[in-house]
Design an enzyme around this catalytic site. Structure first.
Site, PDB file in Angstrom:
ATOM      1  CG  ASN A 350      36.662  49.916  37.774  1.00 32.79           C
ATOM      2  OD1 ASN A 350      35.997  50.837  38.244  1.00 32.79           O
ATOM      3  ND2 ASN A 350      36.768  48.736  38.357  1.00 32.79           N
ATOM      4  CG  HIS A 381      38.252  43.307  41.515  1.00 28.04           C
ATOM      5  ND1 HIS A 381      39.335  44.144  41.391  1.00 28.04           N
ATOM      6  CD2 HIS A 381      37.324  43.759  40.626  1.00 28.04           C
ATOM      7  CE1 HIS A 381      39.077  45.059  40.459  1.00 28.04           C
ATOM      8  NE2 HIS A 381      37.868  44.856  39.983  1.00 28.04           N
TER       9      HIS A 381
END
Length: 495
Positions: A350, A381
């Site tokens: 990521n 998140h």
């Protein structure tokens, strides 16, 4: 008592378009996932058309901005239906902040509004819609837009209010001197290449791509030696796109086989929790977490290919003089699977989100940058409890791994054999540590997470705490290290 709906009906639950429902039933894949893949494949074709027929030399930047924006809006509505309103509301609110707030506060207001709105949406999906099981997950695009909004706000602040001596070289390069127009703002946030799956990118890079300056700018950054008899080259992304599509296909096959063979529910089975021995549990934990990766490999690599197909993502040349198209790459699979440290693993997973965290948090906060960056990452998140187990465990593992490396690595550098042994051992330890750390991320809830960690005797938590308590955090005297400043933290970022 009314009969329960058949399982197949779950694939029909979506707020987006239902025109692909027959295909969803045929494949046995939820409709929102079918819509996602269909949009990305259509975006891939549109990207090639965009690069060939709407070239900067023949088309004005306004037309390119408008086309990218309108198609991106259509994709959002196709995939998420009325949920896409959340996306548009957030974009419009933050543009209002961009044009009305003072330069000294625009980054603060944008950050709190974007993160606040995103958090409210995360909470609504869990506590109103029961963990989002029967609703389309619109949070993905909202998370990407939040990254872009906050990145741009900080870069606008750096460009006008930041003192040059207080900025790093990277911050100075990415600083935005003039606030974007409304069309530029919409295009940057909602363009069809990244509205569904990202990745986040920098405003200056995006505008340079739209205006046709992208390749030239990257070549100049790497001190390209231009031949006086010809202009700058126009590297083709076709080879990079084909390679990434091959990776995407392999990832899809692994998802349809490995992921379904070793689902996450294996980690909470009675056999796993109560009967399997510790080494067997360790092995299964590693296999299940490995099996959860292909879906990320698939989505991120396909998104990268879409941007490259449009001509966006050129990063310069490598040491062999080959053109590179990895500016927007979100992961490096080879380095992930061969990582010999927790830091190396995270640095290649990521990647664009890590760059965003560095931009808006790690380089900005004066205290506890590692801890605060992990907390922001968890909040971004979502609010699933498992995310916080993962990121808080990640803080412990990061600090412990740093202490072990600083205190032990130099003993194994005396010979190639010793270094090889060290690399093999640290590879195995890293892979197992990552599996242990990310398990709650895929389990999501508290009870299965506690059940898993109890069955593993909380071994990594205990080991990490002992290391932090009894090993010095700073490197030994034989390791040369310069004093750390705010702008030098990126050299050893650990999120």
């Amino acid at each position: 008592m009314a009969a329960e709906p058949p399982p197949s009906s779950f694939s029909y639950r979506t707020t987006g378009s239902t025109c692909l429902h027959p295909l969803s039933q045929l494949l046995g894949i939820p409709l929102d996932q079918v819509n996602f893949v269909a949009c990305q494949l259509f975006a891939l074709c549109a990207a090639f058309w965009f690069r060939i027929y709407l070239t900067p030399c023949k088309t004005s930047s306004k037309v390119r901005h408008a086309f990218a924006t309108l198609l991106g809006i259509y994709f959002s509505i196709f995939c998420f239906g009325w949920y896409s309103i959340h996306l548009f509301v957030l974009v419009l609110m933050c543009y209002g902040i961009m044009v009305t707030a003072s330069i000294s506060n625009v980054h603060r207001f944008s950050f709190f509004v974007a993160m606040g709105y995103l958090t409210i949406c995360h909470i609504s999906r869990i506590y109103i819609f029961h963990y989002g099981i029967l609703t389309t997950d619109f949070s993905g695009p909202l998370m990407i837009v939040t990254q872009k909004i906050t990145t741009l706000a900080f870069q606008v602040h750096d460009g006008s209010a930041g003192r040059a001596e207080d900025l790093s070289a990277e911050q100075r390069r990415l600083a935005v001197k003039v606030k974007p127009t409304f069309l530029e703002y919409l295009s940057y946030l909602l363009n069809f290449m990244s509205v569904i799956a990202g990745p986040c990118n920098n405003f200056n890079d995006y505008v340079a791509f739209i205006e046709g300056r992208h390749v030239r700018m990257k070549l100049l950054e790497v001190n390209w030696k231009q031949n006086t008899s010809c202009s700058f080259p126009e590297p083709s992304p076709t080879g990079a796109v084909i390679r990434k599509l091959c990776i995407t296909l392999v990832s899809l096959l692994l998802f349809l086989t490995l992921t379904k063979t070793f689902p996450v529910t294996c980690l909470i089975d009675d056999w796993f929790v109560h009967e399997a021995n510790f080494l067997t549990r360790l092995f299964y934990l590693y296999v299940v977490t490995q099996a959860s990766k292909p879906k990320y490999y698939f989505a991120w690599t396909l998104a990268d290919a879409v941007n490259n197909a449009a001509g966006f993502g050129f990063s310069g040349v490598d040491k062999n003089g080959n053109f590179c198209w990895d500016l927007l790459s979100n992961l490096n699979i080879r380095k992930i699977e061969t990582a010999t440290s927790f830091k190396m693993y995270l640095a290649n997973w990521n990647i664009q989100t890590a760059a965003w965290l560095k931009c808006v948090c790690y380089e900005r906060v004066p205290w506890y940058p590692t801890v605060l960056t992990f907390i922001l990452s968890a909040l971004w998140h979502g609010v699933y409890p498992g995310y916080y187990f993962t990121f808080l465990t990640g803080v412990l593992v990061t600090l412990a791994a740093r202490a072990v490396r600083n205190n032990c690595r130099h003993y194994f550098l005396s010979s190639r054999a010793a270094k090889g042994i060290y690399d093999v051992v640290t590879w195995a330890v890293t892979q197992l540590a990552v599996s242990y750390t990310v398990a709650p991320f895929i389990l999501l809830a508290v009870e299965p997470t506690i059940s898993l960690y109890r069955s593993m005797y909380f071994y990594l938590h205990i080991i990490s705490l002992l290391i932090i308590l009894f090993l010095p955090a700073k490197p030994q005297a034989h390791i040369q290290r310069q004093p750390q400043t705010l702008n030098s933290r990126n050299k050893e970022k650990t999120y």
